[in-house]
Scaffold this motif. Structure first.
Motif, PDB file in Angstrom:
ATOM      1  N   GLN A 277      -3.946   3.985  -3.162  1.00  0.00           N
ATOM      2  CA  GLN A 277      -4.778   4.842  -2.289  1.00  0.00           C
ATOM      3  C   GLN A 277      -5.024   6.223  -2.909  1.00  0.00           C
ATOM      4  O   GLN A 277      -4.970   7.246  -2.234  1.00  0.00           O
TER       5      GLN A 277
ATOM      6  N   ASN B 298      -1.637  -1.089  -4.052  1.00  0.00           N
ATOM      7  CA  ASN B 298      -2.757  -0.165  -3.874  1.00  0.00           C
ATOM      8  C   ASN B 298      -2.219   1.253  -3.736  1.00  0.00           C
ATOM      9  O   ASN B 298      -1.462   1.554  -2.815  1.00  0.00           O
TER      10      ASN B 298
ATOM     11  N   ASP C  44      -6.413   1.523  -7.590  1.00  0.00           N
ATOM     12  CA  ASP C  44      -6.569   2.917  -7.221  1.00  0.00           C
ATOM     13  C   ASP C  44      -5.289   3.756  -7.315  1.00  0.00           C
ATOM     14  O   ASP C  44      -4.879   4.407  -6.345  1.00  0.00           O
TER      15      ASP C  44
ATOM     16  N   THR D 192       1.640   5.044   0.753  1.00  0.00           N
ATOM     17  CA  THR D 192       1.089   6.087   1.606  1.00  0.00           C
ATOM     18  C   THR D 192       0.754   7.302   0.751  1.00  0.00           C
ATOM     19  O   THR D 192       1.375   7.549  -0.279  1.00  0.00           O
ATOM     20  N   SER D 193      -0.227   8.047   1.208  1.00  0.00           N
ATOM     21  CA  SER D 193      -0.668   9.181   0.389  1.00  0.00           C
ATOM     22  C   SER D 193       0.345  10.326   0.445  1.00  0.00           C
ATOM     23  O   SER D 193       0.354  11.169  -0.440  1.00  0.00           O
TER      24      SER D 193
ATOM     25  N   THR E  90       0.849  -1.199   0.000  1.00  0.00           N
ATOM     26  CA  THR E  90       0.000   0.000   0.000  1.00  0.00           C
ATOM     27  C   THR E  90       0.881   1.244   0.000  1.00  0.00           C
ATOM     28  O   THR E  90       1.774   1.385   0.845  1.00  0.00           O
TER      29      THR E  90
ATOM     30  N   PRO F  91     -12.164   4.158  -0.442  1.00  0.00           N
ATOM     31  CA  PRO F  91     -11.203   3.119  -0.818  1.00  0.00           C
ATOM     32  C   PRO F  91     -11.817   2.138  -1.823  1.00  0.00           C
ATOM     33  O   PRO F  91     -13.006   1.829  -1.740  1.00  0.00           O
TER      34      PRO F  91
END
Ligand SMILES: *[C@@H]1O[C@H](CO)[C@@H](O)[C@H](O)[C@H]1NC(C)=O
Ligand SMILES: *[C@@H]1O[C@H](CO)[C@@H](O)[C@H](O)[C@H]1NC(C)=O
Ligand SMILES: *[C@@H]1O[C@H](CO)[C@@H](O)[C@H](O)[C@H]1NC(C)=O
Ligand SMILES: *[C@@H]1O[C@H](CO)[C@@H](O)[C@H](O)[C@H]1NC(C)=O
Ligand SMILES: *[C@@H]1O[C@H](CO)[C@@H](O)[C@H](O)[C@H]1NC(C)=O
Ligand SMILES: *[C@@H]1O[C@H](CO)[C@@H](O)[C@H](O)[C@H]1NC(C)=O
Length: 472
Positions: A141, A139, A174, A109-110, A107, A438
């Motif tokens: 995010q 992902n 995403d 991080t934004s 994942t 999400p």
């Protein structure tokens, strides 16, 4: 653990060359050269500082597993099952005869620092990027970036200047921007790829610029921009068995006619393409410019396209984005065959199945249009439009007609083609993904089981007979 980790080689079973159309891909020479069974040195990122806690940045661990272990070859960078956080971009330069096995969820991080790409593999050969357990996912995010109007803008995976590569059984979710990008690759195979993007532009599924011999197949994309887009330069690309869900659909472009960047695209085949409520089934988009014919898209086949309620069907626009000047030249489009398209457009009167807006400086030539068994959801007639198109079928003008001069032909049809049956909404096409919430990584189930565990599932009826990759 080891035999489970390294599934038996797939590629030797793909020994059939492809003769049926313009595309001259050689299935024997796509994909990684060295079988996984020979990439036996395991470079487990947990041994290089990674922790499966979805909070430790695994960027440095991947880089060091590569630099101190995988780069010497016959090796596999291994991400075991688990949840991982990626906060810094990873660029793996050079290397050959290695695999990158992603069996966990990464994942982004934004607020990570990615310089535009989460993971880049560059200047490499004989590389296989895959998941053996079907849980390998990245992902982005992107919803957080969209919610806050800030944050990272990373492409999820990018392969640049690579040859003999395969990528399979991975899920991309995403991205705040594009999901999977290939620049200057050759002898490439990509398959069993699932992309779940938001319902928004700027979120391309796959962009591919293939210098020679690429095979993309068994791919499902949900998003609202390109499903798979072929970029220039590309030649000898076969794309088949693709499911485009709510996306913009398939495309070639956007192409310029400027002398120094003139488009060079040839010998592309797209076939067995399934479209659910996309913006178009296929778009070829070019800007005017240059002097006369500058660059080309030629010798390509687009067959067996199926659509449920698409906005446009075949949409060729040589004045893309309403650019009408300089109307001095255009990318030459020739030798293109479109056949066996079935299904429905949304409004056949305003956007018929065939809408070709060709250049009035460089008309399209040798365009073959056949077997468009298509009808409209709304309205009771369809209007096909060809502007400056020579060839055969539907609204194309025969090339023996009057000297090349700008013209527009429209053909109106007021009843469905003989034997037409309206398609029904496919099971994989239900509405749902949002833009600021999400996107689920593992649901609904992907269409394919990892090749290491054998048989493809048959969630979608059309898959039967098409995606039987293991026995091809
Ligand atoms: C591209 O297709 C054309 C027409 O089928 C064929 O003559 C040509 O050899 C192909 N080019 C390559 C590089 O395979
Ligand atoms: C890949 O090789 C090219 C040509 O040598 C070089 O310019 C480029 O910087 C290399 N890429 C990376 C990531 O080092
Ligand atoms: C991982 O952490 C992110 C925060 O960056 C969070 O949004 C996400 O839900 C977490 N994923 C899992 C699988 O726990
Ligand atoms: C990113 O945000 C997390 C909280 O979500 C914070 O712990 C971390 O320090 C931030 N990283 C940077 C580089 O700002
Ligand atoms: C036409 O395309 C459909 C998929 O939409 C396929 O099932 C059918 O076999 C194709 N027909 C031919 C003659 O190739
Ligand atoms: C198709 O797209 C919708 C979002 O519009 C989503 O809910 C559905 O799960 C997608 N199908 C697949 C197979 O991903």
């Amino acid at each position: 653990m080891f035999s489970k980790l390294l599934p038996s080689a797939l590629l030797p079973t793909l020994l059939i060359s492809f003769f049926a159309s313009a595309t001259q891909i050689d299935r024997r020479s796509v994909g990684a050269l060295t079988p996984l069974s020979s990439k036996t040195k395991v470079c487990n990122i947990l041994d290089y500082g990674a922790v499966a806690d979805n909070s430790t940045d695994i960027g440095p661990a991947i880089k060091s597993a590569f630099a101190s272990c995988a780069i010497s070859g016959r090796a596999t960078i291994y991400i075991p099952p688990g949840s991982y956080s990626l906060q810094t971009g990873v660029v793996l330069n050079k290397g050959s005869s290695y695999a990158f096995q992603i069996d966990g969820l990464i994942t982004l991080t934004s607020n990570g620092s990615f310089s535009g790409n989460a993971i880049v593999i560059e200047n490499a050969s004989d590389v296989e990027v895959f998941s053996s357990n079907g849980l390998g996912a990245i992902n982005g995010q992107g919803y957080i970036t969209r919610l806050t109007s800030s944050g990272q803008n990373a492409r999820l995976l990018r392969l640049v200047s690579c040859t003999s590569i395969s990528i399979h059984d991975l899920i991309f979710v995403d991205s705040p921007t594009f999901h999977l990008v290939f620049n200057s690759v050759s002898n490439m195979e990509a398959y069993h790829i699932t992309i779940r993007g938001p319902s928004l532009g700027g979120t391309d599924g796959i962009d591919v610029a293939c210098t020679d011999n690429c095979y993309l197949h068994d791919i499902e994309v949900t998003n609202r921009d390109e499903c798979i887009s072929v970029k220039s330069p590309s030649q000898n690309v076969l794309i088949e068995d693709v499911y485009c869900n709510q996306s913009s659909g398939m495309s070639i472009g956007s192409l310029t006619a400027d002398a120094d960047t003139a488009a060079a695209i040839s010998n592309i085949t797209m076939r067995n393409i399934y479209i659910h409520q996309c913006t178009q089934m296929l778009m070829i988009k070019t800007f005017p410019g240059g002097t006369g014919a500058t660059g080309y898209v030629k010798d390509s086949v687009f067959e067996n396209f199926w659509a449920y309620d698409t906005t446009y069907g075949l949409d060729i626009d040589q004045y893309w984005e309403s650019h009408t000047t300089p109307n001095t030249g255009a990318v030459a489009l020739s030798g293109l065959t479109f056949k066996n398209w079935t299904g429905t457009v949304d409004n056949g009167l305003s956007r018929g199945p065939i809408v070709i807006g060709g250049s009035n400086v460089v008309p399209l030539t040798d365009i073959m249009l056949s077997d468009f068994s298509m009808w409209t959801v709304n309205e009771n007639k369809i209007l096909n439009q060809c502007k400056n198109v020579y060839g055969t079928g539907y609204c194309a003008a025969t090339s023996t007609a009057a000297a090349l001069a700008a013209f527009t032909t429209t053909v109106t049809t007021t009843s469905p083609p003989a034997g037409f049956t309206s398609p029904t909404s496919p099971a994989w096409g239900v509405a749902g993904y949002g833009i600021t919430i999400p996107i689920p990584v593992y649901t609904p189930a992907v269409f394919w089981s990892p090749v290491s565990s054998g048989v493809a599932n048959s969630l979608f009826p059309f898959c039967a007979g098409f995606d039987d990759i293991g026995s091809e």
